[in-house]
Design a protein around this motif. Structure first.
Motif: not given
Ligand code: ASP
Length: 430
Positions: A306-327
């Motif tokens: 825990k001595k130092l914070p670490s940072f990880i960056f991943k580029s070229n990501q996509v986000l899918l937000v999935i919803a049912t068609k009938d609510f």
């Protein structure tokens, strides 16, 4: 005994290989197994050649093999003043094998029944054969007794090409039987990344797999330590490309290393830690440019995690937000269907979140697979797709650090646990 792994950057030209030999000479009286990956960017070049061959693009395949042979031959010419040295003949013999594969697979009538992945492994594995042969002969020429080991004869995998699964029992038995007795008399120099099936077909362990090879060999031989020699000082708390103030982590636990690799830190191959942790074999990541520095030690102790914070960056990501068609709610049957589609396409989920009406998943962009996923999911769900995103992970965060890193970005998804904060963000348009 120790296992040393040298990656492509450490063997990229004759001077680099001389530096490798110099490092090895510092460990004169030790039992050493040396794992070598392909020289420089050879694996990328071989991937192009595999594509050329698969598409039966004969002229391009030959031109690209010629260029690769030229590059390797130049290095050998710089390293060996005796132009009749056996390395010239042996390197040519290996390149002849590559030309033979090209000729065979490019024949009109040959359909590659075993598929692209099989062809890929037969071609791309050659890079490690070239490099290990050159390094092994060079070490020998300097007066170090050196044995060139064809790792495919001991590191056995299943038939999953491009992602071979190790057969641990057989590998352990063969390694102990064949390699242990060699180590007492000489250095053993072998290939990373590649393996062989029990019926002697060549496989590979996945890109950047040479670290994993070093860990497999160390596990099977009960080594004291694995050293991965890199062009960075060790494991840093961020990729300096993204975060110029990155600092060295002197000592971290296996657990911390696995977490960092899991979240996308590229310095160590994610599979490398498990075999080492299982036998409490120390892993050291250090610089081949400054071998006198201690680098990062990875082991049992969690004291300094825990001595130092670490940072990880991943580029070229996509986000899918999935919803049912009938609510209706997203329920377990929906999740099961979504995950089985993801698994079929070998998608790795980088982050996910469930609410009553939405299931959001963050994935690495892969256009061909994404198209198939969207088509399939689209039959059952409404999908909102967000592209060109970045996934930011902060280990051992504090609020000021979060503010500093996230500042100026639009956050689309966030998750905070006790030790890790994660954000899917869109960079602010300038
Ligand atoms: N040569 C392989 C690659 O570039 C394996 C490795 O370097 O670890 O992926």
């Amino acid at each position: 005994m120790r296992v040393f792994k040298f990656g492509g950057a450490s063997t990229k030209d004759a001077d680099s290989i001389k530096n490798v030999a110099d490092i090895i000479s510092r460990f004169k009286n030790e039992e050493l197994l040396i794992v070598i990956s392909a020289i420089g960017k050879t694996t990328n070049a071989l991937e192009v050649i595999a594509d050329n061959i698969f598409q039966k693009n004969i002229d391009l395949a030959i031109a690209n093999i010629d260029a690769l042979e030229h590059k390797h031959r130049n290095i050998v010419e710089d390293l060996f003043s005796d132009k009749h040295h056996v390395i010239f003949h042996e390197l040519k013999r290996l390149f002849d094998q590559l030309y033979d594969l090209q000729r065979y697979y490019c024949l009109e009538k040959v359909t590659i029944a075993a598929g692209y992945d099989y062809l890929y492994d037969q071609i791309v594995s050659m890079g490690e054969l070239f490099s290990s042969l050159i390094v092994s002969h060079y070490l020998q020429s300097l007066g170090n007794a050196t044995y060139w080991l064809d790792v495919r004869t001991v590191l056995k995998t299943d038939h999953r090409y491009r992602a071979g699964n190790v057969d641990w029992e057989v590998t352990k038995q063969l390694t102990q039987q064949k390699v242990l007795p060699l180590l007492t008399k000489q250095l053993v120099c072998t290939q990373g990344f590649i393996g062989g099936t029990i019926d002697n077909h060549t496989t590979t362990l996945g890109r950047e797999g040479s670290d994993y090879t070093a860990a497999i060999m160390a596990y099977c031989l009960n080594a004291e330590e694995v050293v991965i020699w890199k062009d960075v000082p060790g494991v840093l708390n961020a990729d300096p490309k993204w975060y110029p103030e990155a600092k060295l982590l002197n000592k971290i636990s296996y657990n911390e290393a696995v977490e960092l690799a899991y979240y996308g830190a590229t310095v160590i191959h994610p599979k490398t830690i498990k075999p080492l942790q299982n036998k409490h074999i120390k892993l050291r990541v250090k610089s081949f440019i400054h071998p006198e520095n201690t680098g990062t030690e990875i082991g049992v102790s969690t004291e300094q995690d825990k001595k130092l914070p670490s940072f990880i960056f991943k580029s070229n990501q996509v986000l899918l937000v999935i919803a049912t068609k009938d609510f209706s709610f997203i329920d377990e049957n929906d999740l099961s269907r979504i995950f089985s589609l993801l698994a079929q396409l070998y998608f790795q989920v980088n982050m996910m979140q469930l609410s009553a009406m939405h299931f959001s998943i963050c994935l690495q962009h892969d256009s061909s697979k994404l198209q198939a996923l969207l088509e399939n999911l689209g039959k059952y769900y409404d999908i909102q797709l967000e592209e060109d995103l970045r996934l930011v992970t902060i280990r051992h965060y504090t609020q000021p650090i979060i503010d500093e890193v996230i500042n100026g970005h639009m956050v689309l998804l966030s998750q905070e646990s006790e030790s890790t904060a994660r954000y899917v963000v869109r960079a602010q348009q300038s």
